[in-house]
Design a protein around this motif. Structure first.
Motif, PDB file in Angstrom:
ATOM      1  N   ASP A  95       0.811  -1.217   0.000  1.00  0.00           N
ATOM      2  CA  ASP A  95       0.000   0.000   0.000  1.00  0.00           C
ATOM      3  C   ASP A  95       0.850   1.275   0.000  1.00  0.00           C
ATOM      4  N   ALA A  96       2.169   1.116   0.041  1.00  0.00           N
ATOM      5  CA  ALA A  96       3.046   2.293   0.091  1.00  0.00           C
ATOM      6  C   ALA A  96       3.023   3.036  -1.247  1.00  0.00           C
ATOM      7  N   PRO A  97       2.833   4.365  -1.211  1.00  0.00           N
ATOM      8  CA  PRO A  97       2.870   5.144  -2.452  1.00  0.00           C
ATOM      9  C   PRO A  97       4.308   5.310  -2.945  1.00  0.00           C
ATOM     10  N   VAL A  98       4.466   5.468  -4.245  1.00  0.00           N
ATOM     11  CA  VAL A  98       5.787   5.531  -4.871  1.00  0.00           C
ATOM     12  C   VAL A  98       5.968   6.882  -5.572  1.00  0.00           C
ATOM     13  N   ALA A  99       7.133   7.493  -5.379  1.00  0.00           N
ATOM     14  CA  ALA A  99       7.506   8.704  -6.115  1.00  0.00           C
ATOM     15  C   ALA A  99       8.948   8.546  -6.596  1.00  0.00           C
ATOM     16  N   VAL A 100       9.297   9.301  -7.615  1.00  0.00           N
ATOM     17  CA  VAL A 100      10.629   9.214  -8.220  1.00  0.00           C
ATOM     18  C   VAL A 100      11.242  10.603  -8.231  1.00  0.00           C
ATOM     19  N   GLY A 101      12.496  10.730  -7.791  1.00  0.00           N
ATOM     20  CA  GLY A 101      13.126  12.040  -7.841  1.00  0.00           C
ATOM     21  C   GLY A 101      14.461  12.084  -7.140  1.00  0.00           C
TER      22      GLY A 101
END
Length: 417
Positions: free
Chosen positions: A307-313
């Motif tokens: 359920d962990a949200p993912v972001a890239v940066g």
């Protein structure tokens, strides 16, 4: 004429450029005062010319765009907080670092935070003239032979006048010229004896730091360095640090076999030496190191909370939402399409799915992405740009915490393959 400084025909098996510069820089026992100072004047002139040629060549390289692997290399040494020991006079590493998007917990990392023996660029804002030293979580750059942006008063053996003057530090080149004043570019010549330059305490400090890093390293990579044994100062330091040690040696050079032979001559056990050869050896080495980290990140990603949200940066202030995703079964690669980089993490919604509000930035969860397949590699895409995910930021937010994936390389620079 005896004692004059005519330019010989250079040959690898005869008079080399290094040999000739040694002749000019060092007083010979047969020279009278006139011949000695004539050599000194010509040595100073050729040093300035060399710096000018390097500046022009570097300008052309930057205008054409540095290859992607340069920025990936910077990511690798930044993440590892490694040490880069260089004999190069140019400032390509410093310039690329100032262009790149690399951060630690304090903020963005620039060249002023990595160059050994000089205060951090943060001191410029205070204008107190005393400099400001910061301990940053990044790599260190040890420039053993000086740099085209270092300047000192000729003959200064105290280091009091030696300082770094970057081209980006001043609003106009004329302001930089005034700041430099009557100083000359500080390049340690490629000579067999560098006694006069080593009297400078800043130079000695840099060399001592380099020696410490070699002694404590688990692995030493000789990238493009031919290891000429005629450079007696460096050859002895390598002999003292490498021959009795257990460091694993990696020779990255089109003529790696020749370099390995010289390492063996310095007492390094051949069993400790690995070679990466070929005309594209540096790029191939960097990409192999990147891919090793990428496999570790992909393996770790598969074990995260679904359920962990993912972001890239590149930092919490420079994040992208995952807008689309696909899985290449043949390559075992998860491909993430991301929105515009450079936005704060707080602007991305943790909730999965789409919104009728086009201003909202929604992302995907770990579970949604893993439902496409279990990856051996993760790649992020935005427009024509492609990055390999090779690191992870510390998790942020309430459980399940954000999974923040970091690409190797930089997003806002003029790059070429």
């Amino acid at each position: 004429m005896l004692g004059s400084a005519f330019i010989p025909k250079f040959d690898a098996d005869g008079i080399t450029f290094e040999t000739w510069m040694s002749w000019l820089s060092e007083r010979q026992p047969y020279q009278d005062e006139e011949a000695y100072f004539d050599d000194q004047a010509k040595f100073a002139g050729f040093t300035r010319t060399l710096a000018h040629i390097l500046d022009e060549a570097q300008g052309r390289a930057l205008q054409a765009g540095l290859p992607t692997w340069v920025y990936e290399f910077l990511s690798l040494v930044h993440w590892s907080c490694g040490n880069v020991v260089t004999l190069n006079y140019d400032t390509l590493i410093e310039t690329a670092l100032d262009q790149a998007q690399l951060f630690d917990n304090t903020g963005r990392v620039g060249s002023g935070s990595v160059v050994t023996s000089f205060p951090s660029n943060a001191s410029v804002m205070f204008g107190d003239g005393r400099g400001h030293i910061e301990q940053r979580d990044t790599f260190s750059l040890h420039k053993l032979h000086g740099s085209v942006d270092w300047f000192a008063v000729a003959g200064d053996r105290t280091g009091a006048t030696l300082d770094r003057f970057t081209t980006t530090q001043y609003a106009h080149p004329s302001v930089r010229e005034v700041a430099i004043g009557g100083r000359d570019v500080f390049l340690v010549p490629p000579t067999s004896s560098k006694t006069g330059y080593f009297d400078n305490p800043k130079t000695r400090f840099i060399w001592r730091r380099a020696q410490e890093t070699l002694l404590t390293a688990d692995r030493v990579v000789l990238m493009g360095y031919s290891l000429p044994l005629t450079d007696s100062a460096l050859a002895r330091m390598l002999w003292m640090t490498l021959s009795p040690g257990k460091q694993q040696m990696v020779v990255v050079n089109p003529y790696a076999g020749e370099v390995s032979t010289r390492l063996t001559a310095l007492g390094v056990d051949p069993a400790r030496i690995t070679e990466v050869t070929g005309l594209s050896c540096v790029r191939n080495f960097v990409e192999a190191e990147r891919d090793t980290l990428a496999r570790e990140v992909a393996s770790d990603f598969a074990g995260q909370h679904h359920d962990a949200p993912v972001a890239v940066g590149w930092s919490a202030h420079s994040m992208s939402a995952v807008t689309e995703a696909s899985f290449d079964e043949a390559a075992e690669t998860l491909r993430l399409d991301i929105d515009a980089p450079g936005q704060p993490l707080a602007s991305i919604s943790r909730q999965p799915g789409r919104s009728k509000d086009n201003t909202s930035r929604h992302t995907h969860t770990v579970g949604e992405l893993l439902s496409l397949g279990t990856p051996a590699k993760i790649v992020a895409r935005h427009g024509d740009h492609r990055w390999t995910i090779a690191a992870r930021h510390a998790e942020r937010g309430d459980a399940p915490a954000w999974i923040l994936l970091e690409p190797a390389g930089s997003y806002d620079v003029n790059r070429r393959r």
